[in-house]
Design an enzyme around this catalytic site. Structure first.
Site, mmCIF file in Angstrom:
data_model
loop_
_atom_site.group_PDB
_atom_site.id
_atom_site.type_symbol
_atom_site.label_atom_id
_atom_site.label_comp_id
_atom_site.label_asym_id
_atom_site.label_seq_id
_atom_site.Cartn_x
_atom_site.Cartn_y
_atom_site.Cartn_z
ATOM 1 C CB SER A 83 -1.209 -0.322 0.666
ATOM 2 O OG SER A 83 -1.860 1.164 1.561
ATOM 3 C CG HIS A 84 0.222 3.446 3.330
ATOM 4 N ND1 HIS A 84 -0.484 2.923 3.185
ATOM 5 C CD2 HIS A 84 0.860 3.945 4.480
ATOM 6 C CE1 HIS A 84 -0.519 1.958 4.441
ATOM 7 N NE2 HIS A 84 0.743 2.904 5.835
ATOM 8 C CG ASP A 94 -2.715 4.042 -1.577
ATOM 9 O OD1 ASP A 94 -3.659 4.058 -1.986
ATOM 10 O OD2 ASP A 94 -2.942 3.244 -0.164
ATOM 11 C CG ASP A 144 -2.780 -0.281 -1.909
ATOM 12 O OD1 ASP A 144 -2.679 0.694 -2.007
ATOM 13 O OD2 ASP A 144 -3.770 -1.607 -1.577
ATOM 14 C CG ASP A 165 -6.395 0.630 -0.684
ATOM 15 O OD1 ASP A 165 -5.027 1.489 -0.686
ATOM 16 O OD2 ASP A 165 -6.371 -0.180 0.125
ATOM 17 N NE ARG A 166 -3.808 4.398 3.283
ATOM 18 C CZ ARG A 166 -3.297 4.694 4.292
ATOM 19 N NH1 ARG A 166 -3.305 5.691 4.744
ATOM 20 N NH2 ARG A 166 -3.179 3.295 5.466
ATOM 21 C CE LYS A 187 -7.642 2.091 2.250
ATOM 22 N NZ LYS A 187 -7.048 0.986 3.237
ATOM 23 N NE ARG A 201 -1.615 4.020 11.509
ATOM 24 C CZ ARG A 201 -0.588 4.098 10.988
ATOM 25 N NH1 ARG A 201 0.298 6.023 11.320
ATOM 26 N NH2 ARG A 201 -0.405 3.076 10.168
HETATM 27 C C1 VG1 Z 1 -3.748 1.917 7.990
HETATM 28 C C2 VG1 Z 1 -4.611 2.338 8.223
HETATM 29 C C3 VG1 Z 1 -6.086 2.194 8.403
HETATM 30 C C4 VG1 Z 1 -6.018 1.000 6.769
HETATM 31 C C5 VG1 Z 1 -4.982 0.757 6.705
HETATM 32 C C6 VG1 Z 1 -4.110 -0.571 5.048
HETATM 33 O O1 VG1 Z 1 -3.746 1.012 9.274
HETATM 34 O O2 VG1 Z 1 -4.710 3.321 9.610
HETATM 35 O O3 VG1 Z 1 -6.895 3.256 8.172
HETATM 36 O O4 VG1 Z 1 -6.861 0.249 6.638
HETATM 37 O O5 VG1 Z 1 -3.760 1.442 7.288
HETATM 38 O O6 VG1 Z 1 -4.516 0.865 4.479
HETATM 39 P P1 VG1 Z 1 -2.451 1.250 10.534
HETATM 40 O O7 VG1 Z 1 -2.939 -0.726 11.438
HETATM 41 O O8 VG1 Z 1 -1.417 0.815 10.454
HETATM 42 O O9 VG1 Z 1 -3.136 2.038 11.130
HETATM 43 V V1 VG1 Z 1 -4.020 0.732 2.876
HETATM 44 O O10 VG1 Z 1 -4.087 2.006 1.857
HETATM 45 O O11 VG1 Z 1 -2.700 -1.040 3.116
HETATM 46 O O12 VG1 Z 1 -4.237 -0.810 2.041
HETATM 47 CO CO CO Z 2 -3.871 1.124 0.328
#
Ligand code: VG1
Ligand code: CO
Length: 542
Positions: free
Chosen positions: A112-113, A276, A278, A280-281, A375, A495
């Site tokens: 992801s991010h 982001d 992948d 989804d954000r 998302k 967080r």
């Molecule tokens: C973070 C975010 C959460 C989100 C997750 C996956 O998780 O806070 O809201 O669903 O990333 O997002 P954490 O456990 O680090 O707070 V991403 O765009 O993986 O797919």
């Molecule tokens: Co993501």
């Protein structure tokens, strides 16, 4: 043509908030990816002859693991694999492809991010047949299998050509390389008023979208520039790169700083957005205004019926617990259900499947709807564009009017990254130990009304998820939430989520950090953040 390989377990393959995420060198250990993928298959039943979707965000090591996953799917008895060309599928596109082709499930390769590259992050996630992330009972079973695994099955064949669309045969299984964009783009056309958006853009409404050298580039180019006619060059950094150009593909005010500055400038476009790693954000910035993800969720929900796909109204809204209560006020006004879930999209799946919620969101820049089970960054951008095309007002005017109607939830998240794990756990344990004594305690003008460790009772399958974040609720509706990240790959990330509700429109123009200053101080007093982590400031403020 298939072989069984002996292996031994790794002890660290517990999926987090969104699948298994580790540094690339961890994934490159012998049999590491194979063990996890076999453990996924060993946790499932009845997939013989069925279809598996495989795709990823194009980051470093994506192609290698895609080859492994295809060969293992063949050896384990899947009948067909659908894989995006070049190994590419954004997370929401993968979710859609699973649903559209009624696949048994899917393997989504992404961190992801998080940054990508030879020493950065990689991830593997399993999605079930509804297109959504596997629920906890499945991820728990996968983890259990990783602890006892003794062998995996893999087809002993040459690599698959991932770059030519069409069918190939792999050890008796069909692999179909599909266009990663077209199914998704078609779905978007069914949800939104493309002619209205096209006319608005043609009328001079200027947009900029930063794909952050990540997976949404090809999707945004096709949809925003080709299908909607946004000016060529509106989509920036549209070529997915294995290391995202050395940046964090995280669409927030720190990592998408250049976009933010452009949007605050005198000659800013009307609308700016980013997605982001992948896809989804989403980050939404109007000319002169950053829209917090929590506010964006509320504003999208309040205006959703302006888009054809939601014209009949929403069944309900769901948000993760740390997400601000702005959406709750919209749900209340609309007279529809509001659901509060733990962090992570996997908790929305049941609500969406049961038709209880239509739109869901998280404060971490994730918004989506019942159209898929993930998302969806571009979906949020398109819903905003649809609303803007119909209302013909600026983002800032829409936001101001929203706050006047519903009140404003000032909101910020402070992240302390790569904190010593023992210190972070100590901080959480100490907070938990104080919970019973906190109600009634005063901190300056603030009085604690309630304090707990959030537990979720799923209204559909009645499963219970405990320890999902510590909530300190103050009289008047302000709150501070503490939790540890489940997606980081080094140390711990603390967080801290801070929120204040301000009903008075005359007080809606205050800088967010100023509006929250006393709560930020209270958070430090209660948790001893500075003292325990040794940090004087957060790493990232969003
Ligand atoms: C973070 C975010 C959460 C989100 C997750 C996956 O998780 O806070 O809201 O669903 O990333 O997002 P954490 O456990 O680090 O707070 V991403 O765009 O993986 O797919
Ligand atoms: Co993501």
């Amino acid at each position: 043509m298939t072989k069984t390989v002996n292996t031994t377990p790794y002890t660290d393959q517990k999926p987090g908030t969104s699948g298994l995420r580790k540094k690339v060198p961890v994934f490159q250990q012998q049999n590491y990816a194979e063990n996890f993928i076999q453990s996924i298959f060993d946790s499932l039943e009845g997939f013989e002859g069925k279809t598996l979707v495989i795709g990823g965000d194009g980051r470093f090591y994506n192609r290698e693991v895609i080859q492994i996953a295809i060969k293992m799917a063949a050896a384990n008895g899947f009948g067909r694999v659908l894989v995006g060309r070049g190994g590419i599928l954004s997370t929401p596109a993968a979710s859609h492809v699973i649903r559209k082709y009624e696949a048994f499930g899917g393997i989504v390769l992404s961190a992801s991010h998080n940054p990508g590259g030879p020493t950065e992050d990689f991830g593997i996630k399993y999605n079930i047949g509804n297109g959504g992330p596997a629920p906890e009972k499945v991820t728990d079973a996968i983890y259990a299998h990783t602890k006892t695994i003794e062998r995996y099955k893999i087809a002993d064949v040459a690599d698959i050509n991932l770059d030519a669309e069409g069918e190939q045969e792999v050890a008796g299984m069909t692999v179909q390389v599909i266009n990663p964009v077209s199914d998704y783009a078609e779905l978007m056309e069914t949800l939104f008023d493309f002619p209205a958006i096209r006319a608005h853009l043609a009328g001079g409404f200027r947009i900029v979208f930063d794909a952050m050298s990540a997976v949404t580039g090809p999707y945004a180019k096709e949809i925003l520039e080709n299908r909607l006619g946004a000016a060529k060059g509106s989509v920036l950094n549209f070529v997915p790169l294995p290391d995202f150009g050395g940046h964090h593909p995280d669409p927030n005010l720190v990592h998408a700083r250049a976009l933010y500055e452009e949007m605050m400038g005198d000659d800013a476009p009307d609308f700016g957005a980013a997605s982001d790693g992948d896809g989804d954000r989403n980050l939404i910035i109007g000319k002169g205004i950053f829209v917090t993800p929590s506010d964006s969720l509320a504003m999208l929900a309040a205006n959703a019926t302006l888009a054809p796909g939601y014209a009949k109204g929403l069944a309900g809204i769901a948000r993760s617990m740390p997400t601000s209560g702005a959406a709750d006020r919209v749900a209340e006004k609309l007279g529809i259900g509001i659901y509060e879930t733990p962090t992570g999209w996997k908790f929305f799946g049941n609500l969406l499947d049961a038709g209880l919620a239509t739109i869901c969101g998280e404060e971490s820049a994730g918004t989506g709807s019942s159209h898929v089970r993930e998302k969806d960054g571009l979906w949020a951008v398109l819903l905003w564009l649809n609303i803007l095309a119909v209302r013909k007002e600026s983002v800032i005017d829409i936001a101001r009017e929203h706050w006047t109607t519903y009140g404003r939830n000032y909101y910020s998240r402070h992240d302390y990254e790569e904190v010593d794990s023992a210190a972070a756990n100590g901080l959480m344990d100490a907070l938990r130990a104080q919970l019973g004594t906190l109600p009634g305690r005063k901190l300056g003008d603030l009085t604690i009304e309630k304090a707990d460790d959030f537990s979720y009772h799923d209204p559909v399958d009645h499963s219970v998820s405990n320890n999902q974040g510590i909530r300190i609720l103050f009289e008047g509706g302000s709150r501070v939430v503490f939790r540890l990240s489940g997606t980081g790959t080094s140390g711990a990330t603390l967080r801290v989520y801070i929120e204040r509700f301000e009903p008075d429109a005359a007080k809606h123009d205050v800088d967010t950090q100023v509006a929250l200053a006393d709560l930020i101080e209270a958070a430090d007093t209660l948790a001893g953040i500075k003292e325990r982590t040794g940090r004087t400031e957060p790493t990232v403020i969003t």
